[in-house]
Enzyme design. Structure first.
Site, mmCIF file in Angstrom:
data_model
loop_
_atom_site.group_PDB
_atom_site.id
_atom_site.type_symbol
_atom_site.label_atom_id
_atom_site.label_comp_id
_atom_site.label_asym_id
_atom_site.label_seq_id
_atom_site.Cartn_x
_atom_site.Cartn_y
_atom_site.Cartn_z
ATOM 1 N N GLU A 206 -41.737 45.324 11.003
ATOM 2 C CA GLU A 206 -42.020 45.582 12.425
ATOM 3 C C GLU A 206 -42.839 44.492 13.117
ATOM 4 O O GLU A 206 -43.254 44.666 14.251
ATOM 5 C CB GLU A 206 -42.751 46.935 12.557
ATOM 6 C CG GLU A 206 -41.867 48.111 12.174
ATOM 7 C CD GLU A 206 -42.594 49.449 12.205
ATOM 8 O OE1 GLU A 206 -43.675 49.541 12.821
ATOM 9 O OE2 GLU A 206 -42.079 50.398 11.603
ATOM 10 N N HIS B 161 -45.222 45.511 6.153
ATOM 11 C CA HIS B 161 -44.884 46.436 7.224
ATOM 12 C C HIS B 161 -44.793 45.722 8.559
ATOM 13 O O HIS B 161 -43.809 45.808 9.262
ATOM 14 C CB HIS B 161 -45.916 47.571 7.304
ATOM 15 C CG HIS B 161 -45.463 48.692 8.172
ATOM 16 N ND1 HIS B 161 -45.545 48.635 9.551
ATOM 17 C CD2 HIS B 161 -44.892 49.875 7.870
ATOM 18 C CE1 HIS B 161 -45.046 49.761 10.047
ATOM 19 N NE2 HIS B 161 -44.653 50.523 9.058
ATOM 20 N N HIS C 78 -39.811 52.707 3.837
ATOM 21 C CA HIS C 78 -39.482 51.330 4.237
ATOM 22 C C HIS C 78 -38.866 50.547 3.087
ATOM 23 O O HIS C 78 -37.899 49.814 3.274
ATOM 24 C CB HIS C 78 -40.738 50.608 4.744
ATOM 25 C CG HIS C 78 -41.155 51.037 6.115
ATOM 26 N ND1 HIS C 78 -40.304 50.989 7.192
ATOM 27 C CD2 HIS C 78 -42.333 51.512 6.583
ATOM 28 C CE1 HIS C 78 -40.946 51.430 8.273
ATOM 29 N NE2 HIS C 78 -42.167 51.754 7.926
ATOM 30 N N HIS D 274 -58.223 50.666 11.318
ATOM 31 C CA HIS D 274 -59.291 50.687 12.326
ATOM 32 C C HIS D 274 -59.384 52.011 13.082
ATOM 33 O O HIS D 274 -60.467 52.555 13.246
ATOM 34 C CB HIS D 274 -59.125 49.525 13.306
ATOM 35 C CG HIS D 274 -59.596 48.220 12.718
ATOM 36 N ND1 HIS D 274 -60.920 47.982 12.436
ATOM 37 C CD2 HIS D 274 -58.920 47.121 12.348
ATOM 38 C CE1 HIS D 274 -61.047 46.768 11.903
ATOM 39 N NE2 HIS D 274 -59.845 46.225 11.838
HETATM 40 CO CO CO Z 1 -43.645 52.268 9.235
#
Ligand code: CO
Length: 298
Positions: free
Chosen positions: A211, A181, A243, A126
């Site tokens: 996260e 994520h 990650h 966004h």
């Molecule tokens: Co990250």
């Protein structure tokens, strides 16, 4: 005619008006060249990665986009400033979205399809894509292709594709754990949302995030509740970058692989980004196809 001063004689005002009408009707005689032909292009936008082995995702996607849209120029932009700075320090200069847009405009592109390689329509999508693209003036038409998971139909397609792709790689009784994520953005709801779609299809398929929600503790609790002693760990991201390699599959005590091992669950990490796999590229390409089709609308 507002710009014609009042004190000018009426006749010259009339002549000026006549000239302007002719100039509008006959652009070739107006002193300007005829309007340039429309030129369409594609801009693929990803978060980016600084892990060299993970670039395969983007190379594969680039090849797939060029094959699906022959003759259309394809450009790339990364939304992560940190990644772009890291790459620039290594001599690999990549464009941000505004720089890529300016270059495309400069190259005479008039109609632009922008495809997100993000997994969900979160902050990166966004703020760094939609906001920048919609505020950038100059193109005749811009159409944005949605991230991997956007509509209800996408969710069912992603759940089906995850199970069809990774199901056959499982051992007997092995759980499937997808690592997304996760984000503080409201779009985090896509992860627990995907969990629902997976549950309808396979009780041993779980989604966790690095996260956001659900977290690793939930995944561990669920695996124990189901009595799973083995799990295939899969990154739910376009690339298997930092990650996937560290948070998911790393040897540190707090990686998902290590935490699961500490709970008596043997985890086998898959180090492949979703964009390295043709069935997922096809889902992103479907979104891009919609965007490209939208370029013809006025
Ligand atoms: Co990250």
């Amino acid at each position: 005619m507002r710009s014609v001063p009042r004190r000018r004689p009426a006749l010259s005002g009339l002549l000026l008006a006549l000239f302007m009408v002719l100039a509008m009707a006959l652009p070739a005689f107006s002193g300007h060249s005829a309007p340039a032909k429309d030129k369409s292009a594609i801009l693929v936008v990803a978060f980016g990665t600084s892990v060299p082995e993970a670039r395969k995702s983007f190379d594969d996607m680039d090849a797939a986009v060029r094959e699906a849209f022959p003759g259309m120029p394809v450009q790339w932009a990364f939304t992560s400033n940190i990644i772009r700075e890291k790459l620039a320090a290594e001599g690999r200069v990549t464009d941000s979205v505004p720089v890529a847009l300016a270059k495309l405009l400069d190259a005479g592109v008039t109609r632009l399809a922008v495809q997100s390689l993000h997994a969900i329509p979160g902050e990166e999508f966004h703020e760094k894509l939609v906001h920048v693209v919609t505020n950038f003036d100059g193109f005749k038409k811009v159409a944005i292709g949605q991230p991997l998971m956007s509509t209800d139909a996408d969710m069912a397609a992603v759940a089906d594709t995850l199970l069809a792709t990774f199901g056959p790689q499982r051992a007997e009784g092995e759980a499937l754990v997808f690592m997304g994520h996760g984000t503080h953005h409201p779009a985090n709801i896509y992860y627990p949302g995907l969990q629902w779609y997976l549950e309808q299809r396979d009780p041993l398929a779980l989604v966790g995030t690095v996260e956001g929600t659900p977290g690793l503790e939930w995944v561990v609790a669920k695996l124990k509740e189901k009595g799973a002693a083995k799990a295939l760990l899969v990154p739910l991201m376009s690339v298997a970058g930092d990650h996937a390699r560290n948070d998911m599959a790393g040897d540190e005590d707090d990686s998902w692989k290590s935490v699961l091992a500490g709970e008596g669950i043997a985890a086998r990490p898959v180090l492949q980004g979703l964009a390295e796999l043709a069935p997922f590229r096809a889902l992103w390409l479907n979104h891009l196809r919609q965007a490209v089709a939208g370029l013809d609308e006025n």
